[in-house]
Design a protein around this motif. Structure first.
Motif, PDB file in Angstrom:
ATOM      1  N   ALA A  87       0.143  -1.731  -0.133  1.00  0.00           N
ATOM      2  CA  ALA A  87       0.212  -0.001   0.024  1.00  0.00           C
ATOM      3  C   ALA A  87       0.644   1.084   0.013  1.00  0.00           C
ATOM      4  N   HIS A  88       1.963   1.003   0.906  1.00  0.00           N
ATOM      5  CA  HIS A  88       3.359   2.208   0.366  1.00  0.00           C
ATOM      6  C   HIS A  88       3.151   1.972  -1.049  1.00  0.00           C
ATOM      7  N   PHE A  89       3.793   1.445  -1.545  1.00  0.00           N
ATOM      8  CA  PHE A  89       4.597   1.573  -2.849  1.00  0.00           C
ATOM      9  C   PHE A  89       3.091   2.309  -3.943  1.00  0.00           C
ATOM     10  N   ARG A  90       1.810   1.808  -3.579  1.00  0.00           N
ATOM     11  CA  ARG A  90       0.283   3.014  -4.086  1.00  0.00           C
ATOM     12  C   ARG A  90       0.644   4.175  -3.517  1.00  0.00           C
ATOM     13  N   TYR A  91       0.545   4.229  -2.809  1.00  0.00           N
ATOM     14  CA  TYR A  91       0.703   6.051  -2.058  1.00  0.00           C
ATOM     15  C   TYR A  91       1.908   6.693  -2.169  1.00  0.00           C
ATOM     16  N   LYS A  92       2.816   6.071  -2.661  1.00  0.00           N
ATOM     17  CA  LYS A  92       4.249   6.817  -3.170  1.00  0.00           C
ATOM     18  C   LYS A  92       3.907   7.433  -4.784  1.00  0.00           C
ATOM     19  N   LEU A  93       3.283   7.076  -5.565  1.00  0.00           N
ATOM     20  CA  LEU A  93       2.774   6.964  -6.957  1.00  0.00           C
ATOM     21  C   LEU A  93       1.806   7.865  -6.601  1.00  0.00           C
ATOM     22  N   ASP A  94       0.836   7.585  -5.826  1.00  0.00           N
ATOM     23  CA  ASP A  94       0.127   8.561  -5.988  1.00  0.00           C
ATOM     24  C   ASP A  94       0.479  10.343  -5.397  1.00  0.00           C
ATOM     25  N   TRP A  95       1.408   9.680  -4.184  1.00  0.00           N
ATOM     26  CA  TRP A  95       2.332  11.211  -4.006  1.00  0.00           C
ATOM     27  C   TRP A  95       3.149  12.400  -5.053  1.00  0.00           C
ATOM     28  N   LEU A  96       3.304  11.102  -6.085  1.00  0.00           N
ATOM     29  CA  LEU A  96       4.451  11.734  -6.992  1.00  0.00           C
ATOM     30  C   LEU A  96       3.215  12.604  -8.052  1.00  0.00           C
ATOM     31  N   THR A  97       1.813  11.578  -7.761  1.00  0.00           N
ATOM     32  CA  THR A  97       1.314  12.389  -9.252  1.00  0.00           C
ATOM     33  C   THR A  97       1.089  13.961  -8.226  1.00  0.00           C
ATOM     34  N   THR A  98       0.758  13.991  -7.588  1.00  0.00           N
ATOM     35  CA  THR A  98       0.080  14.796  -6.853  1.00  0.00           C
ATOM     36  C   THR A  98       1.337  16.071  -6.863  1.00  0.00           C
ATOM     37  N   LEU A  99       2.624  15.285  -6.560  1.00  0.00           N
ATOM     38  CA  LEU A  99       3.742  16.884  -6.480  1.00  0.00           C
ATOM     39  C   LEU A  99       3.932  17.514  -7.692  1.00  0.00           C
ATOM     40  N   ARG A 100       3.452  16.827  -9.044  1.00  0.00           N
ATOM     41  CA  ARG A 100       3.502  16.930 -10.619  1.00  0.00           C
ATOM     42  C   ARG A 100       2.281  18.313 -10.658  1.00  0.00           C
ATOM     43  N   ASP A 101       0.848  17.562  -9.823  1.00  0.00           N
ATOM     44  CA  ASP A 101      -0.207  18.507 -10.770  1.00  0.00           C
ATOM     45  C   ASP A 101       0.366  20.148  -9.415  1.00  0.00           C
ATOM     46  N   SER A 102       0.706  19.322  -8.120  1.00  0.00           N
ATOM     47  CA  SER A 102       1.229  20.514  -7.106  1.00  0.00           C
ATOM     48  C   SER A 102       2.188  21.894  -8.087  1.00  0.00           C
ATOM     49  N   VAL A 103       2.874  21.890  -8.310  1.00  0.00           N
ATOM     50  CA  VAL A 103       4.053  22.212  -9.084  1.00  0.00           C
ATOM     51  C   VAL A 103       3.942  22.642 -10.971  1.00  0.00           C
ATOM     52  N   ARG A 104       2.819  22.376 -11.123  1.00  0.00           N
ATOM     53  CA  ARG A 104       3.045  22.968 -13.180  1.00  0.00           C
ATOM     54  C   ARG A 104       2.632  24.054 -12.955  1.00  0.00           C
TER      55      ARG A 104
END
Length: 267
Positions: free
Chosen positions: A126-143
């Motif tokens: 579950a932490h691996f899925r969390y990591k991928l979701d976190w990176l996706t949110t980072l992408r959207d946050s810094v655009r």
């Protein structure tokens, strides 16, 4: 104006405080992004750092995680946590926890995020899925910042080696996190949002590794990984005059298992 920006997973700011103060005095960064504080924000050693001419904005809640930005060129528009940041739902928890893994600030002419991307633990966890979701949110946050004209960078421990060349021996990572296509695809999406990898030069050997395990003599054998990254927008990239991994900070006793990445800018 010359500005020196750095990032460092300190692996407990309390345990590494003498190393941190020594490095601030010798390297003299204008801005330092820290990760893995392992202390609450109110327990950060503000006064010791202030004595060297630096102010600090810290974000931490206790034993794990924690990020900070240390600056001697001011602070504006400080933001803690990514907008819409996902939380981690542990196996024994009722609700997901928003962990202190991101802090942003404008320091002088540069805006930065200091980020500590989740480790991922094991592929399929579950932490691996969390990591991928976190990176996706980072992408959207810094655009938006990435598309701006102001120099902007995301710095920190990404817990991903971008290419096969960024690990000492890919055979030792078969089936492990940090090198999977999914994690690297998430980094590629971050770059597509308007950021590029600032590749530092090594001070020794041929690869700019930033992390070496404490075990099995990994550091003297140079069995390392490049997982501490600097991703900058075109305005940041265009101002870079030098970038290097300060391998010297990993030497000796009582060091972090990571070492600083330093970027000099001409603005």
């Amino acid at each position: 104006m010359t500005v020196r920006i750095a990032t460092w997973n300190i692996n407990s700011v309390t345990a590494r405080l003498p190393k941190l103060l020594e490095w601030l005095e010798s390297a003299k960064p204008d801005v330092l992004c820290l990760q893995e504080l392992k202390c609450a924000a109110d327990a950060f050693p503000y006064e010791e750092v202030r004595a060297l001419g630096y102010e600090t904005e810290a974000h931490g809640t206790g034993r794990w995680n924690g990020v900070a930005i240390v600056s001697r060129i001011g602070f504006e528009d400080v933001v803690r946590d990514l907008p819409e940041q996902p939380g981690y739902l542990a196996d024994d928890a009722m609700l997901p926890v928003i962990e202190p893994r991101a802090i942003a600030a404008t320091c002088g002419p540069v805006r930065v995020w200091s980020v500590y991307v989740p480790n991922g633990r094991e592929v399929g966890h579950a932490h691996f899925r969390y990591k991928l979701d976190w990176l996706t949110t980072l992408r959207d946050s810094v655009r938006a910042d990435a598309a701006g004209e102001r120099p902007f960078a995301v710095l920190g421990d990404f817990n991903v080696a971008p290419t096969d060349e960024d690990v000492y021996d890919l055979a030792d990572f078969v089936g492990a996190t940090h090198v999977t296509p999914l994690e690297r695809a998430a980094l590629a999406e971050l770059r597509e949002a308007g950021l590029a990898d600032v590749m530092p030069r090594p001070l020794k050997y041929d690869r700019p590794y930033t992390y070496w395990d404490y075990r099995q003599l990994a550091f003297p054998k140079n069995r390392g990984m490049r997982i501490d990254l600097v991703y900058g927008n075109p305005a940041f990239q265009g101002a870079v005059t030098d970038a290097y991994v300060d391998r010297e900070a990993r030497k000796g006793k009582g060091t972090s298992d990571h070492t600083p990445v330093v970027v000099d800018l001409d603005l």
